[in-house]
Every structure is written in C-alpha cells, then in structure tokens.
Motif scaffolding. Sequence first.
Motif, PDB file in Angstrom:
ATOM      1  N   GLY A  73      -5.200   1.344  16.642  1.00 38.33           N
ATOM      2  CA  GLY A  73      -5.369   0.228  15.715  1.00 38.33           C
ATOM      3  C   GLY A  73      -6.403   0.457  14.631  1.00 38.33           C
ATOM      4  O   GLY A  73      -6.771  -0.483  13.910  1.00 38.33           O
ATOM      5  N   ALA A  74      -6.879   1.684  14.479  1.00 33.16           N
ATOM      6  CA  ALA A  74      -7.893   1.972  13.460  1.00 33.16           C
ATOM      7  C   ALA A  74      -7.293   1.885  12.056  1.00 33.16           C
ATOM      8  O   ALA A  74      -6.102   2.090  11.852  1.00 33.16           O
ATOM      9  N   HIS A  75      -8.143   1.571  11.092  1.00 34.85           N
ATOM     10  CA  HIS A  75      -7.731   1.476   9.692  1.00 34.85           C
ATOM     11  C   HIS A  75      -8.119   2.774   8.985  1.00 34.85           C
ATOM     12  O   HIS A  75      -9.297   3.012   8.702  1.00 34.85           O
ATOM     13  N   LEU A  76      -7.113   3.601   8.713  1.00 34.59           N
ATOM     14  CA  LEU A  76      -7.336   4.913   8.094  1.00 34.59           C
ATOM     15  C   LEU A  76      -6.492   5.076   6.829  1.00 34.59           C
ATOM     16  O   LEU A  76      -6.197   6.187   6.417  1.00 34.59           O
ATOM     17  N   SER A  77      -6.136   3.971   6.209  1.00 35.25           N
ATOM     18  CA  SER A  77      -5.335   4.047   4.997  1.00 35.25           C
ATOM     19  C   SER A  77      -6.060   4.855   3.927  1.00 35.25           C
ATOM     20  O   SER A  77      -7.260   4.674   3.701  1.00 35.25           O
ATOM     21  N   LYS A  93      -0.453   2.303  16.656  1.00 37.83           N
ATOM     22  CA  LYS A  93      -0.607   1.153  15.756  1.00 37.83           C
ATOM     23  C   LYS A  93      -1.735   1.326  14.739  1.00 37.83           C
ATOM     24  O   LYS A  93      -2.213   0.354  14.142  1.00 37.83           O
ATOM     25  N   ALA A  94      -2.157   2.571  14.510  1.00 42.08           N
ATOM     26  CA  ALA A  94      -3.163   2.833  13.475  1.00 42.08           C
ATOM     27  C   ALA A  94      -2.538   2.681  12.097  1.00 42.08           C
ATOM     28  O   ALA A  94      -1.352   2.911  11.905  1.00 42.08           O
ATOM     29  N   LYS A  95      -3.358   2.286  11.128  1.00 41.50           N
ATOM     30  CA  LYS A  95      -2.906   2.143   9.754  1.00 41.50           C
ATOM     31  C   LYS A  95      -3.289   3.402   8.984  1.00 41.50           C
ATOM     32  O   LYS A  95      -4.464   3.625   8.687  1.00 41.50           O
ATOM     33  N   LEU A  96      -2.277   4.217   8.674  1.00 43.31           N
ATOM     34  CA  LEU A  96      -2.495   5.498   8.005  1.00 43.31           C
ATOM     35  C   LEU A  96      -1.724   5.562   6.689  1.00 43.31           C
ATOM     36  O   LEU A  96      -1.395   6.637   6.198  1.00 43.31           O
ATOM     37  N   ASN A  97      -1.465   4.427   6.092  1.00 46.58           N
ATOM     38  CA  ASN A  97      -0.717   4.392   4.848  1.00 46.58           C
ATOM     39  C   ASN A  97      -1.442   5.171   3.754  1.00 46.58           C
ATOM     40  O   ASN A  97      -2.627   4.945   3.492  1.00 46.58           O
TER      41      ASN A  97
END
Length: 228
Positions: A73-77, A93-97
């Motif tokens: 669930g980390a935010h790595l966008s 469910k990490a954000k890698l956008n």
Amino acid sequence: MQLNIYQAFLLISVSTSTLLTTPGCAANPEHVKQLLNTNKCFNCDLSGANLQGANLSQASLLGVNLQGANLQGAHLSRAFLYQANLQGANLSKAKLNGADLSEATLYQANLQGAFLYQASLLGANLQGANLSQATLDQAFLSETNLQGANLSQATLYQANLSKANLSKANLQEAFLSKADFQGANLQGANLQKAFFFQANLQRANLQGANLQECIFQYTMMSDGKFHP
C-alpha cells in the motif's frame, strides 16, 4: 526538514528489529532516516524495512536495496527506482503509477493489485512475480522478464510488451486491449479467457500456449494475419 507525526512513527518502526519483514535482512537505520528526511537515498540498504503505507511519491531511489521489504500500500508514484533490488518485496496494492523501475529486480515480488499505470519496467526482472489483478495500463514492459509471472485478471490496456519474456506466465482472464506483444515470448503461457482487442501479436511465440476460450477481436496475429 522536520518529520511529521506519521514519518516519525515510521522511522521508529523501521529502526526496530521487531518489524523487519525478512529474517537476516536489516535496514540501515541511517539510510531509513535519510529517506524520510530527504525523499531520496541512492544505493541505500533498506532491505527488510517495514515501509507499509509510506508516502514515497517521487522518491529518488537509484540502485536501492529493498529486498524483502514491506511496501504494501505504499505510495511510490513517479518514484525513481532504476536498478533497484526489490526481490521478494511486498508491493501488494502499492501505487507505482509513472514510476521508473527500469532494470529493477522484482524476482518473486508480490505486486498483487498494484497500480502501475504508465510505469516503466524496461528490462526489469519480474520472473515469478505475482501481478494478479494489477493495473498496468500503458506500462512499458519491453524486454521485461515475466517468465512464470502471475498476471491473471491484470489489465494491460495499451501496454508495451514487445520482446518481453512471458513464457509459462499466467495471463488467465487478463485484459489485453491494444497491447503490443510484437516479438514477445508466450511459449507455454496460460491465456485462457484472456481478452485481446486491437492487440498486436506479430512475431510472438505462442507455441504450447493455452488459448482455450481466449478472445481475439481485430487483433494482428503472430503469423501476420488479421483476426476480425
């Protein structure tokens, strides 16, 4: 730069051995502190760190060691993770956008339900990785190693998988509309119930692939023939 309450709590958490996720892996506390203070850490040792839910958007993490780390669930966008080691890491469910994971090692990493919209994974190693239900729309996966990876129910709208190695990968019920598979290796892959719409499979190797109930619409096939 002062730490907010969440960052301070996170720093304490990752600095304690009780929250390390992988036996034998220990994140360097100074490297963790540097990351949280500056949002950058080049070639740092963050192996086994608990960074669950951390906000690391646009972080600069060139060559960082995150082997076995918990990034659920980390935010790595838009994070820069070029040549990073994420072997066995939990990125579910990490954000890698928009993240740059070119030439990164994600061997057997858990990316279930992760968001990788427009992410770059050029030449990355995702062998045996779990990408089930992941969002990879417009992702760049050219020459990526996805051998044996689980991409079941993943969405790869307009994804570039040219020359990717998908041998024995599981793409069951994957959404592959307008995806580019030119020259890709899909030998022995499971494509059961996968949906191809306006996709490009020219020169792709489909030998031994499971095409049962696979849907092809307006797709260019491996032999160069157009499937209406």
